[in-house]
Scaffold this motif. Structure first.
Motif, PDB file in Angstrom:
ATOM      1  N   HIS A  11       0.506  -1.349  -0.152  1.00 35.17           N
ATOM      2  CA  HIS A  11       0.261   0.224  -0.241  1.00 35.17           C
ATOM      3  C   HIS A  11       0.376   1.284   0.051  1.00 35.17           C
ATOM      4  O   HIS A  11       0.527   2.342   0.336  1.00 35.17           O
ATOM      5  N   GLY A  12       2.019   1.229  -0.249  1.00 38.52           N
ATOM      6  CA  GLY A  12       2.976   2.316  -0.295  1.00 38.52           C
ATOM      7  C   GLY A  12       2.632   3.468  -1.245  1.00 38.52           C
ATOM      8  O   GLY A  12       2.371   2.571  -2.156  1.00 38.52           O
ATOM      9  N   THR A  13       3.178   4.849  -1.256  1.00 38.23           N
ATOM     10  CA  THR A  13       2.890   5.080  -2.569  1.00 38.23           C
ATOM     11  C   THR A  13       3.912   5.641  -3.265  1.00 38.23           C
ATOM     12  O   THR A  13       3.691   6.955  -4.543  1.00 38.23           O
ATOM     13  N   GLY A  14       5.638   5.823  -2.484  1.00 37.52           N
ATOM     14  CA  GLY A  14       6.680   5.447  -3.588  1.00 37.52           C
ATOM     15  C   GLY A  14       7.084   7.252  -3.647  1.00 37.52           C
ATOM     16  O   GLY A  14       7.481   7.994  -4.254  1.00 37.52           O
ATOM     17  N   LEU A  15       6.241   8.029  -2.108  1.00 33.19           N
ATOM     18  CA  LEU A  15       6.654   9.578  -2.382  1.00 33.19           C
ATOM     19  C   LEU A  15       7.516   9.478  -1.256  1.00 33.19           C
ATOM     20  O   LEU A  15       8.384  10.715  -0.799  1.00 33.19           O
ATOM     21  N   GLY A  16       8.068   8.161  -0.397  1.00 32.26           N
ATOM     22  CA  GLY A  16       8.833   9.236   0.945  1.00 32.26           C
ATOM     23  C   GLY A  16      10.071   9.333   0.817  1.00 32.26           C
ATOM     24  O   GLY A  16      10.830  11.032   1.047  1.00 32.26           O
ATOM     25  N   LEU A  17      11.196   8.509  -0.518  1.00 31.28           N
ATOM     26  CA  LEU A  17      12.761   8.731  -0.633  1.00 31.28           C
ATOM     27  C   LEU A  17      12.433  10.358  -1.650  1.00 31.28           C
ATOM     28  O   LEU A  17      13.164  11.237  -1.565  1.00 31.28           O
ATOM     29  N   PRO A  18      11.495  10.025  -2.723  1.00 31.63           N
ATOM     30  CA  PRO A  18      11.669  11.353  -3.245  1.00 31.63           C
ATOM     31  C   PRO A  18      11.735  12.670  -2.466  1.00 31.63           C
ATOM     32  O   PRO A  18      12.082  13.912  -2.659  1.00 31.63           O
ATOM     33  N   ILE A  19      10.762  12.742  -1.303  1.00 33.01           N
ATOM     34  CA  ILE A  19      10.531  13.862  -0.810  1.00 33.01           C
ATOM     35  C   ILE A  19      11.495  14.141   0.352  1.00 33.01           C
ATOM     36  O   ILE A  19      12.109  15.671   0.353  1.00 33.01           O
ATOM     37  N   ALA A  20      12.202  13.626   0.514  1.00 32.75           N
ATOM     38  CA  ALA A  20      13.898  12.979   1.671  1.00 32.75           C
ATOM     39  C   ALA A  20      14.192  13.835   0.641  1.00 32.75           C
ATOM     40  O   ALA A  20      15.120  15.235   1.081  1.00 32.75           O
ATOM     41  N   ARG A  21      14.584  13.356  -0.811  1.00 33.65           N
ATOM     42  CA  ARG A  21      16.315  14.424  -1.614  1.00 33.65           C
ATOM     43  C   ARG A  21      15.027  16.006  -1.833  1.00 33.65           C
ATOM     44  O   ARG A  21      16.505  16.510  -1.346  1.00 33.65           O
ATOM     45  N   GLU A  22      13.819  15.830  -2.007  1.00 32.77           N
ATOM     46  CA  GLU A  22      13.315  17.170  -2.698  1.00 32.77           C
ATOM     47  C   GLU A  22      14.131  18.370  -1.195  1.00 32.77           C
ATOM     48  O   GLU A  22      14.527  19.510  -1.542  1.00 32.77           O
ATOM     49  N   ILE A  23      13.823  17.822  -0.186  1.00 31.83           N
ATOM     50  CA  ILE A  23      13.617  18.634   1.038  1.00 31.83           C
ATOM     51  C   ILE A  23      15.955  18.819   1.871  1.00 31.83           C
ATOM     52  O   ILE A  23      16.340  19.607   1.585  1.00 31.83           O
ATOM     53  N   ALA A  24      16.061  17.741   0.955  1.00 34.40           N
ATOM     54  CA  ALA A  24      18.029  17.360   0.923  1.00 34.40           C
ATOM     55  C   ALA A  24      18.483  18.401  -0.267  1.00 34.40           C
ATOM     56  O   ALA A  24      19.759  19.191   0.722  1.00 34.40           O
ATOM     57  N   GLU A  25      17.855  18.773  -1.377  1.00 38.84           N
ATOM     58  CA  GLU A  25      19.091  19.556  -2.074  1.00 38.84           C
ATOM     59  C   GLU A  25      18.077  20.944  -1.806  1.00 38.84           C
ATOM     60  O   GLU A  25      19.131  22.331  -2.358  1.00 38.84           O
ATOM     61  N   ILE A  26      16.655  21.317  -0.972  1.00 37.78           N
ATOM     62  CA  ILE A  26      16.103  22.729  -0.564  1.00 37.78           C
ATOM     63  C   ILE A  26      17.747  23.292   0.018  1.00 37.78           C
ATOM     64  O   ILE A  26      17.677  24.667   0.497  1.00 37.78           O
ATOM     65  N   TYR A  27      17.690  22.527   1.294  1.00 38.91           N
ATOM     66  CA  TYR A  27      19.186  22.669   1.946  1.00 38.91           C
ATOM     67  C   TYR A  27      20.475  22.841   1.720  1.00 38.91           C
ATOM     68  O   TYR A  27      20.972  23.115   2.363  1.00 38.91           O
TER      69      TYR A  27
END
Length: 459
Positions: free
Chosen positions: A421-437
């Protein structure tokens, strides 16, 4: 050859062979080299003809002057030549006997024996007699009368220049043409580079647009030319992309906000139903419905977070101690798999605590899904950066799929098996946040399992 030198050679080779500037420069240099080689050959031919004509005129003037002196009786047995005249002079009878000669030609046979036997009146040709060390240009006049009888021929010969005599001319010409070729090549490279400066500036500004958001625009040069038209087209395209992206973000944000309230209300009603004292047979179904509602709520929250990240919505930036943050997130985790930690204190970054906490939570949840027996979390400093590593002992991520796991909604087969039932959004969100900073998140090599490495600049 070192790796750095090989990389430098490869970069220059690619610039020369594959870039527009390099290919145009190489083509111009090749065409210029061909033209300059033809110029060199033409110059050498002209120089040879000029030298030959100069020697021929010298022999002709000498023969005419000697013939005139002989016919007037001024020249007798010894033939005298001037310093600026042909040094080799002979008076030859019709049978080929040398009747008189200049000092340099004494004791030598006639320079043009075959022509004398045919009783020609004039000789003007190149000859290479065996009695001389090289070739000469011979000019001869036949006289009707002379002190040596009738029909004698006065011949004057001047040595033709050899390559060794005129080595300076081809060497000097080749040097000048080589310098000219180098200047043409450099000028082509330089002018093309200057012409492509607006293109490089446009590329840099477009890269900045990609990093900072679609609301930025590239600078339009007021040249009334192709570059101005190109940049105006790029800005128009960016405006359309920004409008489409804003519509998409607004839809996701509005839909997420609108869904949160009914989802929360539904979850609350399900909780109230479960609080009923009697053990009704429908309670297992309600519990399953609550799990589905919770999962739906997580999906909505992920979509809302992605909308904020895409819009680069600002968040409060503050000093964050990664060791303390890791301890807090570990305390909130389920604890189903033993977790080893090595947390270096004082590793502080400038970021938003909530967002970094979401990154660590996503990494920990991912590790718990795939770990077999343990998880290891590390916080440390490394060359001016803060490094957070989350390592599990599961089956790991195949090397060819290491970037795919950071694509939105992308899920590997094993991940689907462990969490359908996962969405596959956890790791993309984590990378987006890392790149923002200003950081990065990637999958690194490890002997076993998956090793996620988060790097952020130290505060």
């Amino acid at each position: 050859m070192t790796t750095e030198r090989r990389d430098r050679v490869r970069r220059w080779r690619n610039r020369l062979l594959f870039s527009v500037r390099g290919r145009a420069t190489v083509l111009t240099a090749a065409v210029s080299a061909l033209i300059l080689v033809l110029v060199f050959v033409l110059v050498m031919l002209l120089a040879r003809d000029w030298a030959t004509n100069r020697v021929a005129r010298k022999s002709e003037r000498t023969a005419e002057r000697i013939a005139f002196d002989v016919s007037t009786g001024a020249q007798r047995q010894a033939l005298t030549v001037k310093p600026d005249e042909a040094p080799l002079v002979q008076v030859v009878s019709p049978d080929g006997t040398v009747e008189a000669a200049s000092k340099a030609a004494e004791g030598r046979p006639a320079f043009a024996q075959p022509r004398l036997k045919r009783n020609v009146l004039l000789i003007d040709e190149r000859a290479c007699p065996a009695s001389l060390d090289g070739c000469v240009w011979v000019f001869g006049l036949r006289l009707r009368t002379s002190p040596w009888g009738e029909g004698v021929m006065v011949m004057a010969a001047s040595p033709l220049p050899t390559p060794l005599d005129v080595w300076l001319l081809p060497v000097g010409t080749a040097f000048i043409l080589a310098v000219l070729l180098a200047l043409i090549t450099w000028w082509t490279w330089y002018t093309l580079g200057r012409a492509l400066v607006p293109v490089d500036r446009l590329r840099a500004e477009l890269a900045d647009v990609g990093a900072r958001g679609l609301d930025r625009r590239v600078t339009v040069p007021r040249t009334e030319g192709e570059m101005q038209a190109l940049t105006e087209t790029v800005n128009a395209t960016l405006a359309r992309l920004e409008e489409a992206s804003n519509r998409e973000r607004r839809f996701v944000s509005d839909a997420s906000h609108d869904l949160r309230n009914p989802i929360a209300g539904l979850y609350m009603r399900l909780e109230v139903a479960l609080d009923e004292p009697d053990d009704y047979p429908w309670k297992p179904m309600v519990r399953a419905a609550m799990a589905d509602v919770q999962r739906l709520s997580d999906i909505v929250m992920d979509l809302l977070e992605l909308s904020r990240l895409d819009a680069r919505t600002p968040a409060t930036v503050e000093p964050v101690d990664l060791a303390e943050l890791a301890r807090r997130e570990l305390a909130l985790s389920g604890g189903q798999v033993p977790i080893e930690t090595r947390l270096e204190p004082g590793v502080v970054v400038a970021a938003n605590t909530v967002r970094l906490g979401r990154v660590l939570a996503n990494l920990l949840n991912n590790a718990e899904r795939h770990a077999e027996s343990r998880i290891r979390v590390t916080v440390a400093r490394d060359d001016g950066e803060a490094v957070v590593e989350v390592l599990d002992d599961g089956s790991g991520v195949p090397e060819k799929s290491r970037e795919r796991v950071f694509e939105r909604f992308a899920r590997l087969p094993e991940s689907r098996d462990r969490d359908p039932h996962g969405t596959g959004l956890g790791l993309p969100i984590a990378r987006e946040i890392a790149e923002i900073y200003g950081g990065s998140l990637r999958v690194a090599d490890s002997p076993r399992g998956a090793r996620f490495v988060l790097r952020l600049p130290l505060a």
